[in-house]
Motif scaffolding. Sequence first.
Motif, PDB file in Angstrom:
ATOM      1  N   UNK A  84       0.828  -1.205   0.000  1.00 20.77           N
ATOM      2  CA  UNK A  84       0.000   0.000   0.000  1.00 20.77           C
ATOM      3  C   UNK A  84       0.859   1.250   0.000  1.00 20.77           C
ATOM      4  N   UNK A  85       1.940   1.226   0.802  1.00 18.22           N
ATOM      5  CA  UNK A  85       2.842   2.388   0.841  1.00 18.22           C
ATOM      6  C   UNK A  85       3.471   2.635  -0.518  1.00 18.22           C
ATOM      7  N   UNK A  86       3.902   1.559  -1.177  1.00 15.83           N
ATOM      8  CA  UNK A  86       4.499   1.702  -2.504  1.00 15.83           C
ATOM      9  C   UNK A  86       3.476   2.222  -3.514  1.00 15.83           C
ATOM     10  N   UNK A  87       2.242   1.728  -3.383  1.00 12.25           N
ATOM     11  CA  UNK A  87       1.197   2.192  -4.300  1.00 12.25           C
ATOM     12  C   UNK A  87       0.910   3.670  -4.092  1.00 12.25           C
ATOM     13  N   UNK A  88       0.890   4.094  -2.817  1.00 12.16           N
ATOM     14  CA  UNK A  88       0.648   5.509  -2.549  1.00 12.16           C
ATOM     15  C   UNK A  88       1.764   6.373  -3.121  1.00 12.16           C
ATOM     16  N   UNK A  89       3.026   5.901  -2.963  1.00 10.29           N
ATOM     17  CA  UNK A  89       4.144   6.658  -3.533  1.00 10.29           C
ATOM     18  C   UNK A  89       4.025   6.752  -5.041  1.00 10.29           C
ATOM     19  N   UNK A  90       3.613   5.636  -5.653  1.00  6.60           N
ATOM     20  CA  UNK A  90       3.490   5.627  -7.113  1.00  6.60           C
ATOM     21  C   UNK A  90       2.395   6.576  -7.572  1.00  6.60           C
ATOM     22  N   UNK A  91       1.296   6.617  -6.802  1.00  4.03           N
ATOM     23  CA  UNK A  91       0.192   7.497  -7.183  1.00  4.03           C
ATOM     24  C   UNK A  91       0.583   8.959  -7.016  1.00  4.03           C
ATOM     25  N   UNK A  92       1.241   9.259  -5.850  1.00  7.92           N
ATOM     26  CA  UNK A  92       1.622  10.646  -5.594  1.00  7.92           C
ATOM     27  C   UNK A  92       2.698  11.118  -6.562  1.00  7.92           C
ATOM     28  N   UNK A  93       3.637  10.217  -6.894  1.00  8.99           N
ATOM     29  CA  UNK A  93       4.717  10.582  -7.813  1.00  8.99           C
ATOM     30  C   UNK A  93       4.383  10.030  -9.192  1.00  8.99           C
ATOM     31  N   UNK A  94       3.374  10.608  -9.811  1.00  7.93           N
ATOM     32  CA  UNK A  94       2.938  10.127 -11.117  1.00  7.93           C
ATOM     33  C   UNK A  94       3.957  10.542 -12.184  1.00  7.93           C
ATOM     34  N   UNK A  95       3.936   9.895 -13.356  1.00  6.45           N
ATOM     35  CA  UNK A  95       4.936  10.189 -14.388  1.00  6.45           C
ATOM     36  C   UNK A  95       5.031  11.673 -14.711  1.00  6.45           C
ATOM     37  N   UNK A  96       6.275  12.089 -15.025  1.00  5.94           N
ATOM     38  CA  UNK A  96       6.521  13.490 -15.356  1.00  5.94           C
ATOM     39  C   UNK A  96       7.352  13.571 -16.623  1.00  5.94           C
ATOM     40  N   UNK A  97       7.435  14.764 -17.177  1.00  7.10           N
ATOM     41  CA  UNK A  97       8.201  14.994 -18.409  1.00  7.10           C
ATOM     42  C   UNK A  97       9.524  15.652 -18.052  1.00  7.10           C
ATOM     43  N   UNK A  98      10.605  15.063 -18.541  1.00  3.92           N
ATOM     44  CA  UNK A  98      11.929  15.633 -18.300  1.00  3.92           C
ATOM     45  C   UNK A  98      12.101  16.904 -19.122  1.00  3.92           C
ATOM     46  N   UNK A  99      12.507  17.983 -18.457  1.00  8.50           N
ATOM     47  CA  UNK A  99      12.726  19.240 -19.171  1.00  8.50           C
ATOM     48  C   UNK A  99      13.943  19.158 -20.077  1.00  8.50           C
ATOM     49  N   UNK A 100      14.913  18.312 -19.713  1.00 11.50           N
ATOM     50  CA  UNK A 100      16.150  18.224 -20.489  1.00 11.50           C
ATOM     51  C   UNK A 100      15.966  17.423 -21.777  1.00 11.50           C
ATOM     52  N   UNK A 101      15.242  16.288 -21.681  1.00  6.80           N
ATOM     53  CA  UNK A 101      15.131  15.396 -22.840  1.00  6.80           C
ATOM     54  C   UNK A 101      13.735  15.365 -23.459  1.00  6.80           C
ATOM     55  N   UNK A 102      12.755  15.990 -22.773  1.00  4.46           N
ATOM     56  CA  UNK A 102      11.369  15.981 -23.251  1.00  4.46           C
ATOM     57  C   UNK A 102      10.840  14.550 -23.374  1.00  4.46           C
ATOM     58  N   UNK A 103      11.265  13.686 -22.436  1.00  3.31           N
ATOM     59  CA  UNK A 103      10.801  12.301 -22.404  1.00  3.31           C
ATOM     60  C   UNK A 103      10.112  12.051 -21.067  1.00  3.31           C
ATOM     61  N   UNK A 104       9.325  10.943 -21.032  1.00  3.90           N
ATOM     62  CA  UNK A 104       8.593  10.599 -19.814  1.00  3.90           C
ATOM     63  C   UNK A 104       9.531   9.953 -18.795  1.00  3.90           C
ATOM     64  N   UNK A 105       9.360  10.339 -17.512  1.00  2.19           N
ATOM     65  CA  UNK A 105      10.069   9.704 -16.413  1.00  2.19           C
ATOM     66  C   UNK A 105       9.051   9.091 -15.448  1.00  2.19           C
ATOM     67  N   UNK A 106       9.400   7.912 -14.874  1.00  5.45           N
ATOM     68  CA  UNK A 106       8.519   7.257 -13.907  1.00  5.45           C
ATOM     69  C   UNK A 106       9.293   7.056 -12.609  1.00  5.45           C
ATOM     70  N   UNK A 107       8.558   6.985 -11.501  1.00  2.00           N
ATOM     71  CA  UNK A 107       9.162   6.857 -10.183  1.00  2.00           C
ATOM     72  C   UNK A 107       9.397   5.391  -9.831  1.00  2.00           C
ATOM     73  N   UNK A 108      10.620   5.047  -9.456  1.00  2.00           N
ATOM     74  CA  UNK A 108      10.965   3.707  -8.991  1.00  2.00           C
ATOM     75  C   UNK A 108      10.881   3.725  -7.472  1.00  2.00           C
ATOM     76  N   UNK A 109       9.757   3.163  -6.924  1.00  2.00           N
ATOM     77  CA  UNK A 109       9.539   3.226  -5.485  1.00  2.00           C
ATOM     78  C   UNK A 109      10.562   2.400  -4.715  1.00  2.00           C
ATOM     79  N   UNK A 110      11.052   1.304  -5.325  1.00  2.00           N
ATOM     80  CA  UNK A 110      11.997   0.448  -4.610  1.00  2.00           C
ATOM     81  C   UNK A 110      13.325   1.151  -4.375  1.00  2.00           C
ATOM     82  N   UNK A 111      13.849   1.841  -5.415  1.00  2.00           N
ATOM     83  CA  UNK A 111      15.136   2.529  -5.297  1.00  2.00           C
ATOM     84  C   UNK A 111      14.972   4.022  -5.039  1.00  2.00           C
ATOM     85  N   UNK A 112      13.705   4.477  -5.064  1.00  2.00           N
ATOM     86  CA  UNK A 112      13.377   5.879  -4.786  1.00  2.00           C
ATOM     87  C   UNK A 112      14.156   6.823  -5.712  1.00  2.00           C
ATOM     88  N   UNK A 113      14.054   6.557  -7.013  1.00  2.00           N
ATOM     89  CA  UNK A 113      14.684   7.424  -8.022  1.00  2.00           C
ATOM     90  C   UNK A 113      13.737   7.529  -9.217  1.00  2.00           C
TER      91      UNK A 113
END
Length: 285
Positions: free
Chosen positions: A144-173
Amino acid sequence: MVKIENLNSLAIGVQGENLATSIDIDMTSWVDAFPAGSLHILFKPYNQTIPLPMVTSYDSETKILSWTPSFGATAVVGVGYSEVRMLDSATGMVKKSRIVPTVVDNSVSGIEENPPPLYQEWVNSVLQAAVDAETAQAGAEDALSRAEDTILLYPRISEATNTWQVWDAEHEVWIDTGVLAVGATGPQGPTGAQGIQGPQGEKGDQGIQGIQGVQGPQGIQGPKGDRGNDGTTAVIELGTYGYAFRITDGHLWCDYGGDEAPTFRIDARGHFVYDIPTDEEEEGE
């Protein structure tokens, strides 16, 4: 397999056997009557005084209660007794089967090892169930904690590469997927089918009256009408003279009394005029 209402005796194996015999009991009639109850089997081996709970499993889909006796249950040869119970702690309901003779047959080799006390198997199963429940709860909380982190840290767009980034809850990156956020424009799709006609709208308010238009030109003269019917005869009486006018075959006739015809003429204005003789003119004559 035997239905609970037909359970008369059980043969659970030969002395020293372990998990070799499966006892399957169809509990449909009980479960249908008391769906919230929990099921148990008590077994009192031969020459024992206290019945002990056995380790069983229940399949809610097939409504089958299963018991696989261990070498603790088959340690003593002879006829013991079993009983199936259903308990509902919410209502206090307790249902029992008849006492079922339960047989353990003799064997040549007897008991090959000293089994633990019969009650220990059931105690161990209860303790293991508690551990499994605690482990499952911890795993659920972590998921549940990992799911909450994934929901709160939803995919974002990198300003440098204009590509999608996703949150890795296990490694927190944040992980760069390499997928461009904006793709190329695709070809235009075909025109869709025309939609159905919508309902007729409400009648609008009446508009203001417009200004009067100019009078149009006079129309052309119509064709001459048909000849009318002959009129009725007109009679004029003046003094002692009487005259009657009639139209016959389109001609105007004057019928008069006396010897002299009346004097008619058309004046300069086109009027039809009758000259009435005066009394003096008549006396002179």
